[in-house]
Write a protein that holds these residues in place. Sequence first.
Motif, short mmCIF file in Angstrom:
data_model
loop_
_atom_site.label_atom_id
_atom_site.label_comp_id
_atom_site.label_asym_id
_atom_site.label_seq_id
_atom_site.Cartn_x
_atom_site.Cartn_y
_atom_site.Cartn_z
N THR A 95 0.92 -1.33 0.13
CA THR A 95 0.12 0.05 0.03
C THR A 95 0.88 1.37 0.01
OG1 THR A 95 -1.80 -1.18 1.32
CG2 THR A 95 -1.98 1.15 1.29
N VAL A 96 1.95 1.14 0.80
CA VAL A 96 3.00 2.21 0.69
C VAL A 96 3.42 2.54 -0.61
CG1 VAL A 96 4.96 3.31 1.83
CG2 VAL A 96 3.43 2.10 3.15
N ARG A 97 3.83 1.43 -1.29
CA ARG A 97 4.46 1.52 -2.52
C ARG A 97 3.43 1.95 -3.60
NH1 ARG A 97 6.83 -3.50 -1.81
NH2 ARG A 97 5.30 -4.57 -2.78
N ARG A 98 2.36 1.80 -3.48
CA ARG A 98 1.28 2.06 -4.33
C ARG A 98 0.96 3.62 -4.33
NH1 ARG A 98 -2.92 -1.39 -2.84
NH2 ARG A 98 -4.19 0.79 -2.16
N ILE A 99 1.12 4.40 -3.10
CA ILE A 99 0.95 5.66 -2.97
C ILE A 99 2.35 6.38 -3.65
CG2 ILE A 99 0.70 7.50 -1.28
CD1 ILE A 99 -0.75 5.78 0.51
N ILE A 100 3.38 5.73 -3.47
CA ILE A 100 4.65 6.26 -3.86
C ILE A 100 4.63 6.40 -5.50
CG2 ILE A 100 7.16 6.24 -4.18
CD1 ILE A 100 7.15 5.05 -1.32
N GLU A 101 4.15 5.28 -5.89
CA GLU A 101 4.03 5.16 -7.42
C GLU A 101 2.98 6.03 -8.00
OE1 GLU A 101 5.40 0.40 -7.67
OE2 GLU A 101 3.22 0.95 -7.61
N ALA A 102 1.88 6.27 -7.38
CA ALA A 102 1.04 7.23 -7.60
C ALA A 102 1.30 8.61 -7.78
CB ALA A 102 -0.36 7.20 -6.98
N GLY A 103 2.19 8.80 -6.79
CA GLY A 103 2.81 10.27 -6.58
C GLY A 103 3.92 10.44 -7.72
N GLY A 128 4.03 13.09 -10.86
CA GLY A 128 5.24 13.96 -10.76
C GLY A 128 5.47 14.75 -9.44
N ALA A 129 4.47 14.27 -8.71
CA ALA A 129 4.49 14.91 -7.16
C ALA A 129 5.64 14.43 -6.21
CB ALA A 129 3.35 14.77 -6.38
N PHE A 130 6.02 13.10 -6.53
CA PHE A 130 7.10 12.33 -5.83
C PHE A 130 8.44 12.23 -7.08
CE2 PHE A 130 4.15 10.33 -2.73
CZ PHE A 130 4.26 11.37 -1.88
N ASP A 131 9.50 12.14 -6.38
CA ASP A 131 10.66 11.91 -7.39
C ASP A 131 11.46 11.08 -6.65
OD1 ASP A 131 12.75 11.95 -9.01
OD2 ASP A 131 13.73 13.79 -8.27
N VAL A 132 11.40 9.59 -6.98
CA VAL A 132 12.09 8.44 -6.32
C VAL A 132 12.67 7.41 -7.10
CG1 VAL A 132 11.35 6.29 -4.99
CG2 VAL A 132 10.37 8.37 -4.67
N GLN A 133 14.08 7.31 -6.92
CA GLN A 133 14.97 6.35 -7.66
C GLN A 133 14.32 4.92 -7.66
OE1 GLN A 133 18.85 7.20 -6.74
NE2 GLN A 133 19.29 7.82 -8.85
N ASP A 134 14.25 4.39 -6.41
CA ASP A 134 13.88 2.99 -6.20
C ASP A 134 12.65 3.06 -5.18
OD1 ASP A 134 15.39 0.09 -6.36
OD2 ASP A 134 14.20 0.53 -4.66
N GLY A 186 23.34 1.31 1.55
CA GLY A 186 24.00 2.43 2.14
C GLY A 186 23.80 3.51 1.21
N ARG A 187 24.21 3.47 0.19
CA ARG A 187 24.26 4.21 -0.91
C ARG A 187 22.76 5.04 -1.08
NH1 ARG A 187 28.02 1.46 -3.55
NH2 ARG A 187 26.40 0.51 -4.85
N ARG A 188 21.64 4.15 -1.34
CA ARG A 188 20.51 4.64 -1.56
C ARG A 188 19.81 5.33 -0.29
NH1 ARG A 188 17.82 -0.79 -4.57
NH2 ARG A 188 19.02 -0.29 -6.44
N TYR A 189 20.33 4.92 1.04
CA TYR A 189 19.86 5.48 2.16
C TYR A 189 20.61 6.97 2.35
CZ TYR A 189 16.70 2.05 4.85
OH TYR A 189 15.61 1.48 4.95
N GLY A 190 21.79 6.88 1.79
CA GLY A 190 22.48 8.24 1.94
C GLY A 190 21.70 9.38 0.78
N VAL A 191 21.37 8.90 -0.03
CA VAL A 191 20.55 9.85 -1.02
C VAL A 191 19.31 10.32 -0.25
CG1 VAL A 191 19.14 9.78 -2.87
CG2 VAL A 191 21.32 8.92 -2.97
N LEU A 192 18.53 9.31 0.48
CA LEU A 192 17.20 9.37 0.85
C LEU A 192 17.16 10.41 2.25
CD1 LEU A 192 15.57 5.81 1.06
CD2 LEU A 192 14.83 7.90 -0.48
N VAL A 193 18.51 10.24 2.94
CA VAL A 193 18.46 11.14 4.12
C VAL A 193 19.29 12.45 3.93
CG1 VAL A 193 20.32 11.32 6.03
CG2 VAL A 193 19.04 9.22 5.81
#
Lengths: 207, 207
Positions: free
Chosen positions: A143-151, A155-161, B192-199
């Motif tokens: 559920t958390v992932r789904r909200i991130i993906e929707a964002g 374009g509201a979120f910018d997430v690499q992984d 570690g690298r991904r958490y570095g970016v998030l923080v």
Amino acid sequence: MTDRTSADLWPAGGAGERTEAARRLLLAAVESFARRGYHATTTRDIATAAGMSPAALYIHYSSKSALLSEISRTGHQATLDLVERAAAADLPPVEQMRLLVEEFTCWHARGHTVGRIVNHELHALPEDDFAVVAELRRRIEETVRRIIEAGVATGAFDVQDVRTAARAVTSLGIDVSRWYTDRSSETPEELGRRYGVLVLRMLGAAG
Amino acid sequence: MTDRTSADLWPAGGAGERTEAARRLLLAAVESFARRGYHATTTRDIATAAGMSPAALYIHYSSKSALLSEISRTGHQATLDLVERAAAADLPPVEQMRLLVEEFTCWHARGHTVGRIVNHELHALPEDDFAVVAELRRRIEETVRRIIEAGVATGAFDVQDVRTAARAVTSLGIDVSRWYTDRSSETPEELGRRYGVLVLRMLGAAG
């Protein structure tokens, strides 16, 4: 010792099939596990804390692990419910996520005693009960992932992984139950609001 | 079962006063506490896992809690060392923080077994040893706060509440030892690298 979250999980005089004796045993089990650790707690300890005989305990629960299973299931279901409520709210993803983090954080601060048991005693669950709880945990993460993906899609979120980010969001909330105490300087609600801001930034939402 | 971090904490053939027998007992204690929980572990379990008699254990450690204290002290000192190394690096605050989070996360992923004991069995420490460990924990938090404050001063970070932000940074890393397993899809270094970016984002550093 009974924290507000435990009392909410098993409300006194609640309708339904759970008897008052079963409720007292669940609260006593939470206290005993928290004080001594699960492995070192005996059914006698729990019965005594509930003001019952060990024989009376067995009328309601067949074993110590049956109590742990019900605590873990109820706790996980309660957090899944609040996560799903946030995801179903008629709000854009950023505000769904803010709501989710505020409530999830607050739950783990208010319910730090039960939260610790729910999250740190998984290995002690019988196999079938572990499978049930693992499925609830999977649905929380999803559920958390789904909200991130929707964002990300809007374009509201910018997430690499997305997977790592979702893990970080739940981890931050769950770990509150490890360090939060009733002597902490922030109220659960304040902490929830601050964590909401931190998480939105982490997900790249423009401040 | 011995993870790399445990082996690093107590190196074989290391110089100094720790004997090979003491080293084997520490590694056996980590394994036994991780498998059964601290409270349910007996000194006999630990001695057996180390291939010794209970009497031989007592030559080196006066009690189960003396072993826990040494594990906890060594583990906390190792994380404080890496946090202080990052803070002493000749780098701007943003890069000090990146380094800190990468190393701190990696330590808790690689050393998830010992990390769980170090962070979840604090309540079982004898009072004097708890005070020593609490001081190490205080210094870890303080060092993280100092880097954040330095970044806020230069305008590199933008943080409303430094104490809460520092808590979130350490919490995120510590909780890795709860959920990380050797079957996790990310290596400790990747995480570690991904958490570095998030923080860094959480602290308001421009991406």
